[in-house]
Write an enzyme that holds these catalytic residues in place. Structure first.
Site, short mmCIF file in Angstrom:
data_model
loop_
_atom_site.label_atom_id
_atom_site.label_comp_id
_atom_site.label_asym_id
_atom_site.label_seq_id
_atom_site.Cartn_x
_atom_site.Cartn_y
_atom_site.Cartn_z
N ARG A 103 -3.81 -0.52 -9.80
CA ARG A 103 -3.95 -0.85 -8.38
C ARG A 103 -5.07 -0.04 -7.77
O ARG A 103 -5.32 1.12 -8.17
CB ARG A 103 -2.63 -0.52 -7.67
CG ARG A 103 -2.57 -0.88 -6.17
CD ARG A 103 -2.60 -2.35 -5.95
NE ARG A 103 -2.14 -2.69 -4.59
CZ ARG A 103 -2.41 -3.84 -4.00
NH1 ARG A 103 -3.15 -4.75 -4.63
NH2 ARG A 103 -1.94 -4.11 -2.80
N THR A 378 -5.93 -13.46 -5.77
CA THR A 378 -5.12 -13.00 -6.88
C THR A 378 -5.08 -14.07 -7.96
O THR A 378 -5.15 -15.25 -7.67
CB THR A 378 -3.69 -12.69 -6.39
OG1 THR A 378 -3.80 -11.76 -5.31
CG2 THR A 378 -2.81 -12.17 -7.46
N GLN A 417 -8.66 -4.31 -0.42
CA GLN A 417 -7.25 -3.98 -0.60
C GLN A 417 -6.72 -2.99 0.44
O GLN A 417 -5.52 -2.83 0.60
CB GLN A 417 -7.04 -3.40 -2.00
CG GLN A 417 -5.72 -3.80 -2.62
CD GLN A 417 -5.65 -5.29 -2.90
OE1 GLN A 417 -6.37 -5.79 -3.73
NE2 GLN A 417 -4.77 -6.00 -2.21
N ASP A 420 -3.99 -4.13 2.67
CA ASP A 420 -2.60 -4.20 2.23
C ASP A 420 -1.78 -2.98 2.65
O ASP A 420 -0.57 -2.95 2.46
CB ASP A 420 -2.51 -4.39 0.71
CG ASP A 420 -2.43 -5.85 0.33
OD1 ASP A 420 -2.39 -6.71 1.24
OD2 ASP A 420 -2.41 -6.16 -0.87
N SER A 449 1.88 -4.05 -2.80
CA SER A 449 1.44 -5.34 -3.32
C SER A 449 2.64 -6.26 -3.52
O SER A 449 3.78 -5.79 -3.66
CB SER A 449 0.72 -5.15 -4.66
OG SER A 449 0.49 -6.39 -5.29
N GLY A 471 -0.60 -14.31 -2.49
CA GLY A 471 -0.07 -13.41 -1.49
C GLY A 471 1.43 -13.21 -1.63
O GLY A 471 1.95 -13.14 -2.74
#
Length: 565
Positions: A103, A378, A417, A420, A449, A471
């Site tokens: 990540r 993604t 990212q 997020d 995530s 998502g």
């Protein structure tokens, strides 16, 4: 509320296609090797073919999955690539199981309120430009996976994708749509515009040739020098210089400090199968297990279709309420693993009525409910071989083309990212998700995530690998595929073709595919659900072991979208 719906629909528009049709599988997306000992499923024919070619060159499922991932960074760069991150679940031929956390990580200079302007979170700062990117983790994670169990060298699995990037490929209608939709933001960054826009700053059209020579060179440098080129070599230095000149926080030292984390998988049981999911900073493994645990408290086989969908929606609401309150990077915040326990699920199930929706759902308190346990767009790639290697990789740059930044001279799209994280308690991210201080921004922290790579076992042996893109719908997609495949014994291709729903607590809407029969939609409305109809949602990939043979399955919705344009 309306703004959150627009955000969710807008970001997930990538996955909105035509109603679901047959569950047939065109071979270009999901393939079995010539000797029938390995299989691969991806969202793109180029990636699947290069993965299968990797098998033919002596590689195993691990090599194939990594080759597919690098290829997707070329042909599906709006969804994933080496400028982003990933979660990997892998079962090795010798029986070992690893959860590899690649990540993205916040830079050392990141602060709690870095996106707050005049007392309010500014979403533009966390979604576009230099501040939106976290330190990419995919290259390090793929390198780790290769060293753990690949048969070929890192160089051998990277170079085919490099060749494709240099030679170029015909832009698909789906990619052309994403370029057009993000063209205004891509135009803000010269290196991005040079790749995806023409000389007049107009988006490249479908079926035109897309060549990425800088990306090919970056791939070849990684192939030659290993991941050190990316994290301590020229790539890290170029990125640090660009960030310093463009108001970013990332430095070359941040790259040097990035580390892959080896996590302990979330293990649960459902319908006589053992499931391995990914732990925090993914919420996927926790909440897939939680939702299935809640469903298992009811006699699923006796429920009418509308009752089943209603029950799924209610279980999703409770899970997403817990997600918003409890979930974050477990290196920084205490995440109660008892969320995935069946006793907690039983307590939640007692609050659910099959006749009407549950009002005023809030996060539960798993610490209190089960104290004994506390003492102790993604893309997804599925690959497996009959030697016993089973791989589930979910990889992302977050929203389309991530931050829209391409570092000059590299061809690499950087993720966004940082969006997020919870930029501010109660402020929605690009997917309409809200969070608490558990997912607040902090230096070197990893954002929460929804990615849900999953491995399924029966009697100790692997029988399925799956995951999804889209998502927060990733969680609901995986849940529904597992429900139909494991509880109802459907072949995975049929399980994937079922009409899908999604409920994420906030906004309090039940998203329903238009393929769902009208009478079921009406029955759900009578139970109190406010419906939002989607043409279709999701992009799942899976491989199932059936009668001793590997059966790869690619998302029928994506295949249908590409075949009708």
């Amino acid at each position: 509320m309306k703004k959150l719906v627009v955000l969710l629909l807008g970001v997930c528009a990538l996955f909105s296609v035509l109603p679901v049709l047959a569950d047939s599988q065109p071979s270009q997306y999901a393939q079995v090797s010539a000797d029938e000992r390995a299989a691969v499923a991806t969202v793109n024919p180029y990636a699947t073919q290069i993965a299968i070619d990797t098998i033919a060159r002596g590689g195993n499922a691990i090599d194939a999955a990594i080759a597919a991932a690098f290829t997707l960074g070329v042909v599906d760069g709006h969804n994933s690539g080496i400028g982003g991150g990933c979660f990997i679940l892998v079962r090795m031929a010798d029986g070992r199981i690893f959860a590899i956390d690649g990540r993205e990580m916040a830079p050392a200079a990141a602060t709690r309120d870095m996106f707050v302007v005049d007392g309010k979170a500014n979403p533009e700062l966390s979604r576009t430009g230099a501040l939106a990117a976290g330190i990419p983790g995919s290259v390090a994670a793929f390198d780790k996976l290769q060293k753990l169990g690949g048969k070929l060298t890192f160089r051998e699995v990277i170079l085919p994708a490099a060749d494709l990037a240099e030679k170029g490929f015909s832009i698909s209608p789906a990619l052309a749509e994403r370029i057009t939709a993000t063209a205004d933001n891509l135009a803000k960054f010269p290196a991005s515009a040079a790749i995806y826009l023409d000389k007049n700053n107009k988006p490249l059209s479908a079926f035109s040739l897309l060549q990425q020579k800088d990306l090919a060179a970056t791939y070849r440098s990684i192939a030659k020098q290993g991941s050190s080129y990316f994290y301590s070599g020229d790539f890290a230095k170029k990125t640090g210089r660009w960030m310093a000149a463009n108001g970013g926080m990332i430095t070359s030292k941040d790259f040097a400090n990035y580390q892959v984390k080896m996590r302990k998988p979330i293990v649960s049981e459902f319908a006589g199968y053992t499931l391995y999911g990914f732990p925090p900073p993914s919420s996927g493994g926790m909440h897939v297990a939680q939702i299935l645990n809640i469903l298992e408290q009811f006699d699923l086989n006796k429920l009418a279709p509308a009752e089943r969908y209603h029950l799924m929606a209610e279980a999703m609401k409770f899970a997403f309420a817990d997600r918003a309150h409890w979930l974050g990077d477990s290196d920084f915040t205490k995440v109660p693993l008892s969320i995935a326990d069946k006793r907690y699920a039983k307590a939640i199930a007692q609050k659910i009525s099959l006749e009407k929706t549950t009002a005023d759902i809030t996060a539960g308190n798993p610490d209190v409910d089960i104290q004994h346990l506390m003492q102790k767009h993604t893309t997804h790639i599925a690959a497996a071989d009959l030697d016993g290697n089973w791989v589930a990789i979910t990889s992302t740059v977050n929203t389309s083309f991530g931050s829209k930044v391409v570092i000059p001279g590299t061809g690499v799209v950087l993720n966004n990212q940082m969006d997020d994280f919870s930029a501010q308690v109660g402020a929605a991210n690009a997917f309409g998700l809200v969070g608490s201080d558990a997912n607040a921004i902090a230096a070197r922290k990893r954002p929460l995530s929804s990615m849900s790579p999953t491995l399924v076992f029966k009697n100790g042996e692997p029988v399925m690998t799956l995951g999804a893109a889209g998502g927060p719908t990733i969680i609901s997609q995986v849940v529904q595929t597992l429900l139909y495949a494991l509880n109802d014994s459907m072949p995975v291709e049929k399980a994937m073709a079922q009409a899908r729903i999604h409920q994420q607590w906030n906004p309090n809407l039940l998203f329903v595919e238009s393929a769902m029969p009208v009478e079921i939609q009406q029955a759900l409305q009578k139970k109190g659900h406010e419906l939002k109809i989607w043409p279709s949602m999701g992009a799942s990939q899976a491989i199932q072991l059936r009668d001793g043979k590997l059966v790869p399955v690619a998302e029928p919705r994506v295949i249908l979208q590409n075949s009708t344009k």
